[in-house]
Design an enzyme around this catalytic site. Structure first.
Site, PDB file in Angstrom:
ATOM      1  N   ASP A 132       0.874  -1.167   0.000  1.00 43.29           N
ATOM      2  CA  ASP A 132       0.000   0.000   0.000  1.00 43.29           C
ATOM      3  C   ASP A 132       0.911   1.217   0.000  1.00 43.29           C
ATOM      4  O   ASP A 132       2.141   1.075   0.076  1.00 43.29           O
ATOM      5  CB  ASP A 132      -0.932  -0.001   1.235  1.00 43.29           C
ATOM      6  N   HIS A 168      -3.691   3.103  -4.363  1.00 44.70           N
ATOM      7  CA  HIS A 168      -2.954   2.746  -3.140  1.00 44.70           C
ATOM      8  C   HIS A 168      -1.557   2.249  -3.519  1.00 44.70           C
ATOM      9  O   HIS A 168      -1.083   1.244  -2.980  1.00 44.70           O
ATOM     10  CB  HIS A 168      -3.711   1.679  -2.339  1.00 44.70           C
ATOM     11  N   GLU A 189     -10.631   2.624  -4.256  1.00 46.72           N
ATOM     12  CA  GLU A 189     -10.356   4.034  -3.996  1.00 46.72           C
ATOM     13  C   GLU A 189      -9.392   4.697  -4.986  1.00 46.72           C
ATOM     14  O   GLU A 189      -8.597   5.552  -4.586  1.00 46.72           O
ATOM     15  CB  GLU A 189      -9.835   4.216  -2.562  1.00 46.72           C
ATOM     16  N   TRP A 205      -7.047  -2.725   9.233  1.00 48.40           N
ATOM     17  CA  TRP A 205      -6.190  -1.672   8.665  1.00 48.40           C
ATOM     18  C   TRP A 205      -5.414  -1.072   9.822  1.00 48.40           C
ATOM     19  O   TRP A 205      -5.957  -0.888  10.915  1.00 48.40           O
ATOM     20  CB  TRP A 205      -7.045  -0.610   7.970  1.00 48.40           C
TER      21      TRP A 205
HETATM   22  C1  ACM Z   1     -10.692  -0.324   1.809  1.00 43.16           C
HETATM   23  O1  ACM Z   1     -11.021  -0.234   3.009  1.00 43.16           O
HETATM   24  N1  ACM Z   1     -10.167   0.716   1.174  1.00 43.16           N
HETATM   25  C2  ACM Z   1     -10.889  -1.548   1.057  1.00 43.16           C
END
Ligand code: ACM
Ligand code: ZN
Length: 677
Positions: free
Chosen positions: A187, A264, A318, A457
């Site tokens: 990422d 990302h 995104e 995350w």
């Molecule tokens: C995400 O939470 N951007 C998949």
């Protein structure tokens, strides 16, 4: 040697015991589908004879579960003791992960169609031993998973976690019968996987200035070089990946790598800027540039050499897409491929990834944005922006994995946000995870739901201890959601087992959130209140935002208060003040006027700069009762809930309540009730 490695892999799961004598009060988690309790018990002898009717090398792989739990065993050909049988007997559950464990006073018979079933059945036997000691209550357990995909996601880009940490979580996963580790390896905050073709990915893109994600994010987001003083980060060598994969394999877990594309990917574009639209780095991969596809195919080739998983995750979430609209190469691609817009351009890129993976015998998973511009033929959709993407994909014939933010994002708070360590946003307690049903019977295409997964995350999770704290016990709930028939779920019983399971995990060295101290939902939410303004009409000079209407014009006087999450009952105002007038119907004596607000920096939600409260007899002439200034710092990232109000003695019919925004572009104000007494 292999058995020795397995022994090391399981050793940390050694746990204490507590005596009970009936299978009905078992502490198994997830709970088995069917339990029949019988009279009597099986006494485990000092050395348990084990008979096996399965490929000979399975004996060591399976019995390591017994020996690490403190049950010495020896192989036998007689039918005493424990028998392990791989069989296609039609009375067994159809799933290869299912099993039947029949415990009678003279023997224990474990049968399954696949080795994973024997593995899970033996885990059950061991868990019963840990609870009941050497006298295992007699009974028959028939068990199988609801879903084939029972996943844990871990982001190692925002914060790097070493291989030992990953193996430790694999062990916990296996004990919860989770079977997919979705490894978010790359990422913008760091690339974590050795790729021979592109050495800069690990020499540069894996290193950054700023120890934590937060420091890096707020200090210019600079990348560094492995040899530079003061940089932080890390990556896994291919050897380390193989070690993790061997551990996962022994635990019947598939590790699914995610390689983010086309967004990302700032860390890649910092190391290889020619792949960005500007050729200077930043933004997303340039879809007009053939070199982008060469890069991805080379990386994926090495990824496929390492990871045996039939699934490869390609990201897809995104993308900003803004640079594509003005990039000559992207525009040329859109012309030559007759693509109407940037959504279709993204879809073009994702379809190429899907075809490439399919040609190599793999299946592509992507986040639900891959629906935009048209879904690739063989794609599996991972639904995160709620369930809508998953439902749409399932209804159109695609397999889906459910992981909606509402129930599956474990970077959110699990208890009172003012007391918990900083988290991303939202409130997701154990009970809410448990209530989730990823595939309700009335959902069109529910049979195409492969399963469910929780995502971690790690922007706000800088240490391994903190990661475990966010994962457990919420993953206990997710595990039962993924395994057990929803009609058999029972939160009260689950919580009893989760408390015991958390204590066990703590004893095994996991840093688990303490359910004994859970305070639960914001107390204000639990009861409807009545006050002078209850049910009175409210006139809005500024209007709420369509995304957070709550009960629209009734919200601020309906007696209902919001919870920790601003997602329900709170009314949201974007880039605006709040100005409302309440008509009490007649002149009243008033002692206090108050409303609550939230500050939640990570979500760009602010307390008001000030609140002005006025009163009027006729609704025309108002006089000011109070101006209340906010003294909670705007830069404070810890969530805060505050009441802004006036107390005194007055009379009047009309109340004007104004909350002044701090003026930050894109900022929200949230309030739930104007309480008048
Ligand atoms: C995400 O939470 N951007 C998949
Ligand atoms: Zn471009």
């Amino acid at each position: 040697m292999k058995n020795f490695i397995l022994l090391l892999c399981f050793a940390p799961l050694l746990l204490g015991s507590c005596k009970k004598n009936n299978l009905t009060d078992n502490l198994l988690l997830p709970q088995p589908q069917i339990i029949e309790s019988h009279k009597g018990h099986f006494q485990i002898p000092n050395e348990l004879p084990v008979q096996i009717d399965a490929p000979s090398d399975a004996f060591g792989r399976l019995t390591v579960l017994l020996t690490t739990a403190g049950i010495p065993c020896r192989q036998t050909i007689t039918t005493e003791g424990l028998s392990l049988r791989l069989t296609d007997n039609p009375s067994l559950p159809t799933s290869k992960e299912g099993y039947r464990l029949a415990i009678s006073p003279d023997k224990v018979e474990l049968s399954a169609r696949g080795e994973a079933g024997l593995f899970y059945g033996l885990q059950t036997f061991v868990a019963l031993y840990e609870q009941y000691g050497r006298q295992i209550p007699a009974g028959t357990i028939t068990d199988w998973p609801r879903f084939e995909w029972r996943g844990m996601h871990l982001d190692v880009s925002r914060n790097f976690f070493d291989k030992e940490f990953i193996k430790k979580q694999l062990r916990m996963m296996a004990s919860l019968r989770l079977n997919r580790l979705h490894w978010h390896l790359v990422d913008g905050a760091g690339w974590r996987l050795e790729i021979d073709c592109y050495p800069l990915l690990t020499q540069q893109a894996a290193w950054r200035h700023g120890k934590t994600w937060h420091e890096w994010w707020t200090s210019g987001r600079r990348y560094g070089h492995q040899n530079e003083v003061g940089v932080s980060g890390g990556f896994y060598t291919k050897e380390e990946i193989r070690e993790v994969l061997a551990c996962a394999d022994s635990l019947h877990i598939t590790v699914v790598p995610e390689i983010e594309f086309p967004s990302h990917s700032e860390e890649v574009l910092a190391a290889y800027p020619a792949l960005s639209c500007t050729e200077k780095g930043g933004g997303d991969f340039c879809i007009g540039n053939e070199q982008t596809f060469k890069f991805m195919e080379n990386v994926l080739t090495e990824v496929m050499e390492l990871f045996p998983s039939e699934y490869i995750h390609i990201g897809g979430d995104e993308a900003s897409k803004s640079a594509w609209a003005v990039c000559p190469k992207c525009r040329a691609r859109m012309d030559s491929e007759r693509l109407a817009n940037v959504d279709e351009l993204q879809s073009y890129g994702i379809r190429r990834m899907e075809r490439f993976l399919r040609a190599h015998g793999r299946k592509m998973i992507g986040w639900d944005e891959i629906l935009e511009g048209g879904l690739a033929e063989g794609a599996i959709v991972m639904s995160w922006r709620g369930e809508e993407g998953g439902r749409k994909a399932a209804a159109s014939g695609h397999p889906v994995i459910m992981t909606p933010g509402s129930h599956c994002y474990f970077d959110s708070y699990q208890d009172n946000p003012m007391r918990e360590p900083m988290a991303m946003s939202g409130y997701l307690p154990l009970s809410k995870v448990y209530e989730y049903d990823p595939a309700p019977a009335d959902m069109s295409g529910h049979e195409r739901v492969l399963g469910v997964q929780a995502n971690l995350w790690t922007e706000y999770i800088p240490t391994p201890e903190h990661a475990e704290y966010m994962l457990y016990p919420r993953h206990f709930a997710l595990a039962e959601v993924a395994w057990l028939d929803p009609a058999k779920k029972d939160f009260t019983d689950f919580r009893r087992r989760a408390v015991a399971r958390a204590d066990k995990a703590r004893a095994a060295g996991y840093h688990v959130f303490d359910l004994h101290t859970e305070s639960g939902e914001r107390p204000e939410k639990s009861k409807q209140i009545s006050h002078l303004a209850t049910g009175c009409p409210v006139t809005y000079t500024t209007l709420w935002h369509a995304k957070y209407p709550a009960e629209e014009a009734a919200t601020l006087t309906n007696g209902l208060r919001g919870g920790w999450s601003y997602g329900t009952r709170w009314q949201g105002f974007l880039d605006n003040d709040i100005e409302v007038t309440i008509d009490l119907g007649k002149n009243q004596q008033i002692r206090s006027i108050e409303a609550d607000f939230i500050q939640w920096f990570a979500a760009w939600v602010w307390l008001p700069r000030e609140v002005i409260i006025s009163i009027s007899d006729d609704g025309k002439e108002f006089h000011e009762l109070a101006v209340i200034k906010n003294d909670y710092p705007e830069e404070e990232e810890r969530p805060e809930y505050r009441t802004f109000g006036w107390q005194g003695k007055t009379t009047g019919r009309y109340i004007r309540y104004r909350a002044i925004s701090n003026g930050r572009a894109g900022g929200w104000l949230f309030t739930d009730e104007i309480v008048v007494r």
